[in-house]
Design a protein around this motif. Structure first.
Motif, PDB file in Angstrom:
ATOM      1  N   GLY A   1      96.787  98.830  15.466  1.00  0.00           N
ATOM      2  CA  GLY A   1      98.023  98.131  15.140  1.00  0.00           C
ATOM      3  C   GLY A   1      99.223  98.608  15.924  1.00  0.00           C
ATOM      4  N   THR A   2      98.986  99.288  17.059  1.00  0.00           N
ATOM      5  CA  THR A   2     100.101  99.833  17.839  1.00  0.00           C
ATOM      6  C   THR A   2     100.233  99.160  19.208  1.00  0.00           C
ATOM      7  OG1 THR A   2      98.619 101.607  18.591  1.00  0.00           O
ATOM      8  CG2 THR A   2     100.056 102.076  16.703  1.00  0.00           C
ATOM      9  N   CYS A   3      99.610  98.006  19.393  1.00  0.00           N
ATOM     10  CA  CYS A   3      99.748  97.268  20.660  1.00  0.00           C
ATOM     11  C   CYS A   3     101.214  96.878  20.857  1.00  0.00           C
ATOM     12  CB  CYS A   3      98.867  96.021  20.641  1.00  0.00           C
ATOM     13  SG  CYS A   3      98.884  95.088  22.189  1.00  0.00           S
ATOM     14  N   ARG A   4     101.701  96.960  22.091  1.00  0.00           N
ATOM     15  CA  ARG A   4     103.083  96.593  22.382  1.00  0.00           C
ATOM     16  C   ARG A   4     103.365  95.119  22.084  1.00  0.00           C
ATOM     17  NH1 ARG A   4     104.336  99.425  28.290  1.00  0.00           N
ATOM     18  NH2 ARG A   4     104.174 101.605  27.614  1.00  0.00           N
ATOM     19  N   ASP A   5     102.345  94.283  22.179  1.00  0.00           N
ATOM     20  CA  ASP A   5     102.522  92.843  21.968  1.00  0.00           C
ATOM     21  C   ASP A   5     101.205  92.292  21.413  1.00  0.00           C
ATOM     22  OD1 ASP A   5     102.693  90.077  22.153  1.00  0.00           O
ATOM     23  OD2 ASP A   5     103.752  90.096  24.073  1.00  0.00           O
ATOM     24  N   GLU A   6     101.163  92.027  20.124  1.00  0.00           N
ATOM     25  CA  GLU A   6      99.922  91.603  19.483  1.00  0.00           C
ATOM     26  C   GLU A   6      99.389  90.305  20.083  1.00  0.00           C
ATOM     27  OE1 GLU A   6      98.122  90.400  15.090  1.00  0.00           O
ATOM     28  OE2 GLU A   6     100.036  91.488  15.240  1.00  0.00           O
ATOM     29  N   ALA A   7     100.292  89.367  20.412  1.00  0.00           N
ATOM     30  CA  ALA A   7      99.848  88.093  20.998  1.00  0.00           C
ATOM     31  C   ALA A   7      99.181  88.326  22.343  1.00  0.00           C
ATOM     32  CB  ALA A   7     101.026  87.137  21.142  1.00  0.00           C
ATOM     33  N   PHE A   8      99.757  89.208  23.150  1.00  0.00           N
ATOM     34  CA  PHE A   8      99.149  89.556  24.440  1.00  0.00           C
ATOM     35  C   PHE A   8      97.782  90.190  24.218  1.00  0.00           C
ATOM     36  CE2 PHE A   8      98.099  92.629  27.699  1.00  0.00           C
ATOM     37  CZ  PHE A   8      98.283  91.914  28.875  1.00  0.00           C
TER      38      PHE A   8
ATOM     39  N   LEU B   1      91.043 103.476  26.129  1.00  0.00           N
ATOM     40  CA  LEU B   1      92.083 103.981  25.235  1.00  0.00           C
ATOM     41  C   LEU B   1      92.830 102.857  24.527  1.00  0.00           C
ATOM     42  CD1 LEU B   1      93.590 106.831  27.453  1.00  0.00           C
ATOM     43  CD2 LEU B   1      91.817 107.005  25.696  1.00  0.00           C
ATOM     44  N   CYS B   2      92.326 101.633  24.595  1.00  0.00           N
ATOM     45  CA  CYS B   2      92.962 100.500  23.928  1.00  0.00           C
ATOM     46  C   CYS B   2      93.242 100.844  22.464  1.00  0.00           C
ATOM     47  CB  CYS B   2      92.058  99.272  24.021  1.00  0.00           C
ATOM     48  SG  CYS B   2      92.653  97.838  23.101  1.00  0.00           S
TER      49      CYS B   2
END
Length: 267
Positions: free
Chosen positions: A90-97, A84-85
């Motif tokens: 573009g909705t990741c809580r932290d793009e760098a992570f 489910l990634c």
């Protein structure tokens, strides 16, 4: 040896047997050296979030305060359900992570902890992952470009092979007598065509041996929330568990708990 601080997951190094280190904040102690010795763990009544350090009454997901559990990428649903990634949306809580942990090469593997299971891990973290799970053997079966692809393949293969470990059987060394290379051959026929390019057929089985003086007859879980003082003879370490003759404790579960640990003489 006496240490006081906040618990962190056990550290380990791939040796024969696995070399474990107890961690409290920035302090470490070599656990293998204390097999057969009396060990005391006293919970001192406070918990600090492993991410932001705030004092909390209850931890979430092995060490988080509620805001960090709610907001940090490490605690998102896709960590436990990688298929489910949602990084690509573009909705990741932290793009760098996401770039550092999810948009990296991943392995889909089979491992023996109690019975054969299928799982995924970042390629760079594979050995740590297998030790954390208490696997006695592991074999990569596919290498894919990112976590979502790995999760999709794992989800498909979980129809044919389980994706969970029975931790009680794992700690009692009740391991199925199965050949990982033979299972890999069977699974190859079940991999969808669009994932076939990622299949690995030349990897070697990796074996693991854990420091254990004896196998516990019964598995009793020791809970720092109910039993602030734990004391007993350390008879083994496996996965993230310290194994005493009177019970076992999952050290990762109590990350952030402030404790005093006494690693003492022969019982």
């Amino acid at each position: 040896m006496i240490l006081t601080g906040h618990l962190r997951p056990l550290c380990h190094e791939y040796k024969n047997p696995i070399a474990y280190r107890l961690r409290l904040d920035d302090q470490e102690a070599p656990l293998n050296d204390f097999l057969g010795n009396t060990v005391q763990i006293d919970y001192l009544g406070t918990i600090s979030c492993i991410y932001c350090g705030r004092k909390i009454k209850k931890s979430f997901n092995s060490g988080s305060c509620y805001p960090c559990f709610r907001d940090r990428a490490e605690n998102d649903l896709c960590i436990v359900k990688p298929h489910l990634c949602h990084f690509h949306r573009g909705t990741c809580r932290d793009e760098a992570f996401g770039r550092a942990h999810c948009m990296q090469p991943h392995l889909v593997y089979i491992a023996l902890s109690d019975d054969i299971k299928v799982g995924i891990t970042r390629k760079s973290n594979a050995v740590n992952r297998w030790i954390d799970q208490g696997a006695v053997a592991a074999l990569p079966i596919a290498e894919v470009p990112d976590r979502k692809t790995a999760g999709e393949l794992e989800f498909h293969l979980s129809q044919f092979i389980k994706d969970k470990t029975n931790w009680r059987r794992m700690l009692k060394n009740q391991v199925a007598d199965k050949d990982l290379t033979a299972v890999r051959s069977e699974l190859r026929e079940k991999i969808p065509e669009n994932y076939a390019q990622y299949f690995l057929d030349s990897q070697q089985v990796m074996d693991f041996r854990y420091p254990q003086l004896q196998i516990p007859e019964k598995i009793k879980s020791l809970d720092l929330n109910k039993q602030a003082h734990i004391e007993g003879t350390l008879i083994g370490v496996k996965g993230q568990y310290m194994i005493f003759e009177n019970g076992v404790i999952n050290m990762r579960k109590y990350s952030g708990y402030k404790v005093r640990v006494v690693l003492g003489g022969k019982a």
